[in-house]
Design an enzyme around this catalytic site. Structure first.
Site, PDB file in Angstrom:
ATOM      1  N   ASP A   1       0.945  -0.567   0.179  1.00  0.00           N
ATOM      2  CA  ASP A   1      -0.173  -0.110  -0.067  1.00  0.00           C
ATOM      3  C   ASP A   1       0.755   1.729  -0.165  1.00  0.00           C
ATOM      4  OD1 ASP A   1      -2.970   1.105   0.820  1.00  0.00           O
ATOM      5  OD2 ASP A   1      -2.185   1.913   2.053  1.00  0.00           O
TER       6      ASP A   1
ATOM      7  N   GLU B   1       2.148  -0.064  -4.749  1.00  0.00           N
ATOM      8  CA  GLU B   1       0.981   0.864  -5.040  1.00  0.00           C
ATOM      9  C   GLU B   1       1.580   2.205  -5.198  1.00  0.00           C
ATOM     10  OE1 GLU B   1      -3.512   3.009  -3.521  1.00  0.00           O
ATOM     11  OE2 GLU B   1      -1.821   2.452  -2.390  1.00  0.00           O
TER      12      GLU B   1
ATOM     13  N   HIS C   1     -10.349  -1.857  -5.687  1.00  0.00           N
ATOM     14  CA  HIS C   1     -11.198  -2.344  -4.168  1.00  0.00           C
ATOM     15  C   HIS C   1     -11.489  -0.196  -4.454  1.00  0.00           C
ATOM     16  CE1 HIS C   1      -6.939  -1.561  -2.641  1.00  0.00           C
ATOM     17  NE2 HIS C   1      -7.513  -1.061  -1.706  1.00  0.00           N
ATOM     18  N   ASP C   2     -10.390   0.016  -4.920  1.00  0.00           N
ATOM     19  CA  ASP C   2     -10.249   1.852  -4.668  1.00  0.00           C
ATOM     20  C   ASP C   2     -11.170   2.386  -6.254  1.00  0.00           C
ATOM     21  OD1 ASP C   2      -9.222   1.960  -2.083  1.00  0.00           O
ATOM     22  OD2 ASP C   2      -7.205   2.245  -3.055  1.00  0.00           O
TER      23      ASP C   2
END
Length: 581
Positions: A208, A265, A342-343
């Site tokens: 992340d 990410e 998911h974003d």
């Protein structure tokens, strides 16, 4: 590269799972690890190679598990440590790998580390987070250390009354940023968040916000891009900081011991050379990263949701595809291909057509052809394989659960004094782009709650109204369904790795506003991918693209006609033998 030295992930498809919304096994309305375990045969039947599990660690859930209070415990509604260990074993029994989400830019403010850090300025863990004294304006009023805006709106700084300082939170107030400048902090992160799980046998991590660990040490004000608001976007000051590669290389050394792969990410990193600095094999940092060029299309530069639906053109989409694909051209780097996670809102609602059932299915298949024909490792998000769509626009804003959505709507309401026009614009933007759309429960069948949860249960988030028509069971029985198409698409991609995962991308007409025709060049073969992004028939000259070499259609989303016309949202993928090959 010889097959025996090619890492497994270079011709892989990875299936992302959002635990809360995948499958509820015990009727409490929340998806869980046993629910995932119960659907591993389905996941394997798709033809994927691995699963990526979004955070399942202990958390107060202010940001759906991306606010971790204990890296070494499992969030109780999701299950137990034994459940996760059983999932790891069951994946490996099926030949599937398993990745976990590594969230280490910040923790929850309920993490024991932060509780100690905020207890007093003299606490040994005070420097494990980023604390700064206040500034004072000309009137003597206390102000935050700088004008940085949080990703979730408002100031990125929160005042702590006990110790009389501010702490940095790039995301929610409940997510204080860790101080990576402190070596003891880094060592604790590596042990608790990484090696604890690597020893249990996981195969890697999705990392992340991997480029935010090193901030500009001056913590200076960001440039004012929007004078109408006080807090300014500052990613250039907290992404890709001066020590970031030192930190990621340290992580790489740990991962290398376990032969673990990583996908980072990597937002706000537009230059190919900067991206390559993370994924070059010789740098030994990350296996690959997610670039956000494609999925950020249509966002506002200063405020993500300050935009209108479908605020994009096909040439812009092509340019963004091209910029991500060129990462692998003549380099030792590796890329990723994805349209959902998911974003992100649902891809068919953003770039496809949901006006009729026929065009919905055809455009969902067209998008599958686009993303699965790109080079790099392919990522598919739960529900994408059945063409799940955004929540209905008729739903009230109260159905939105995500902290980002709630904060944005609240910001608009408060900053415009409940102006109805501004609120309507904000709602339309959320209807099109909100993260909530990806988090609606998975639609398994036409029974109550779409088969996500038992009859009588109240799912944590409302199930889409269309679950009786759009679900896994219905599509499994239909050989022409979106699900059947994805299974075929993944088989085709796996069969031709040299042109799909590893081929060189060539955009053949970057300015055409309706057609996206591109080629993928391999050593002995090439692909010709022809996609009509409109609801009208479009003239095309495929004879020129195919040339005189032998060719055949590998996959198509409707009955193919002539080489000179594509039907609405029609897509075809040809394979062409190189002359002399």
């Amino acid at each position: 590269m010889p097959a025996e030295t090619t890492p497994w992930w270079k011709n892989a498809t990875i299936y992302q799972i959002y635990p809360a919304s995948f499958k509820d096994s015990n009727g409490d309305g929340i998806g869980d690890i046993p629910g995932i375990l119960s659907q591993l045969d389905y996941i394997q039947s798709l033809g994927v190679d691995a699963i990526w599990l979004c955070p399942m660690y202990d958390s107060p859930q202010y940001d759906m598990g991306y606010d971790i209070s204990n890296y070494e415990e499992v969030y109780a509604p999701y299950g137990t440590m034994a459940d996760v260990e059983a999932l790891i074993a069951a994946c490996h029994e099926r030949g599937l790998r398993i990745l976990l989400d590594l969230v280490i830019n910040h923790t929850s403010y309920e993490h024991a580390w932060f509780k100690e850090s905020r207890s007093s300025k003299a606490n040994p863990k005070r420097d494990w987070y980023i604390w700064k004294p206040p500034r004072y304006d000309a009137n003597g009023q206390r102000r935050p250390p700088n004008n940085w805006r949080s990703f979730f709106s408002g100031s990125a700084w929160e005042w702590d009354e006990v110790t009389q300082e501010y702490y940095l939170h790039l995301f929610a107030v409940q997510q204080p940023d860790l101080n990576w400048e402190n070596k003891a902090t880094r060592e604790a992160i590596y042990e608790s968040a990484m090696e604890f799980w690597l020893r249990k046998g996981i195969d890697g991590f999705r990392v992340d916000t991997v480029n935010m660990y090193s901030k500009d040490p001056s913590f200076r004000d960001a440039q004012v891009l929007d004078s109408s608001i006080e807090w300014q976007a500052a990613p250039h000051l907290f992404c890709n900081g001066p020590r970031i590669h030192e930190y990621v290389r340290e992580m790489g050394q740990i991962l290398h011991k376990y032969n673990a792969m990583t996908v980072g990410e990597l937002p706000h990193t537009p230059q190919v050379a900067d991206v390559l600095s993370y994924v070059s094999a010789r740098e030994q940092q990350l296996s690959m990263v997610f670039q956000f060029d494609i999925v950020d299309l249509g966002f506002s530069r200063s405020q993500k949701y300050d935009t209108v639906p479908r605020n994009w053109t096909l040439p812009e989409l092509k340019q963004r595809v091209r910029s991500t694909q060129h990462l692998m051209e003549g380099t030792d780097g590796w890329s990723t291909a994805f349209l959902e996670n998911h974003d992100q809102a649902r891809s068919v609602s953003r770039w496809g057509c949901t006006d009729t059932p026929e065009l919905w299915a055809r455009s969902a298949k067209l998008l599958a052809m686009l993303v699965a024909s790109l080079s790099g490792t392919l990522y598919v998000y739960q529900g994408q394989e059945i063409g799940m769509v955004n929540a209905p626009a008729e739903w009230p804003v109260s159905e939105y659960k995500d902290v980002e959505s709630i904060n944005h709507y609240k910001f608009v309401r408060e900053s415009t004094a409940d102006d109805s026009v501004a609120l309507e614009r904000a709602k339309k933007a959320l209807d099109h782009l909100a993260r909530d759309h990806a988090r609606l429960p998975m639609q398994w069948d036409g029974t109550a709650n779409g088969g996500f949860s038992s009859d009588g249960a109240k799912p944590w988030m409302r199930v889409h109204d269309n679950y009786q028509l759009l679900n896994v069971k219905r599509q499994t029985l239909d050989p022409d369904s979106v699900l059947s198409f994805w299974r075929k698409m993944l088989r085709v991609r796996r069969a031709y790795p040299q042109v799909f995962a590893q081929g060189s991308f060539v955009d053949t007409d970057s300015e055409h506003g309706s057609l996206f025709v591109f080629e993928k060049i391999g050593d002995e073969q090439r692909l010709v991918v022809a996609l009509n992004f409109t609801a009208e028939r479009q003239a095309v000259d495929l004879e020129t693209h195919l040339g005189s070499g032998s060719h055949k259609i590998l996959i198509k989303n409707c009955e193919a006609g002539s080489l000179h016309e594509l039907q609405p949202y029609e897509g075809r993928v040809y394979i062409v033998a190189k002359q002399g090959a």
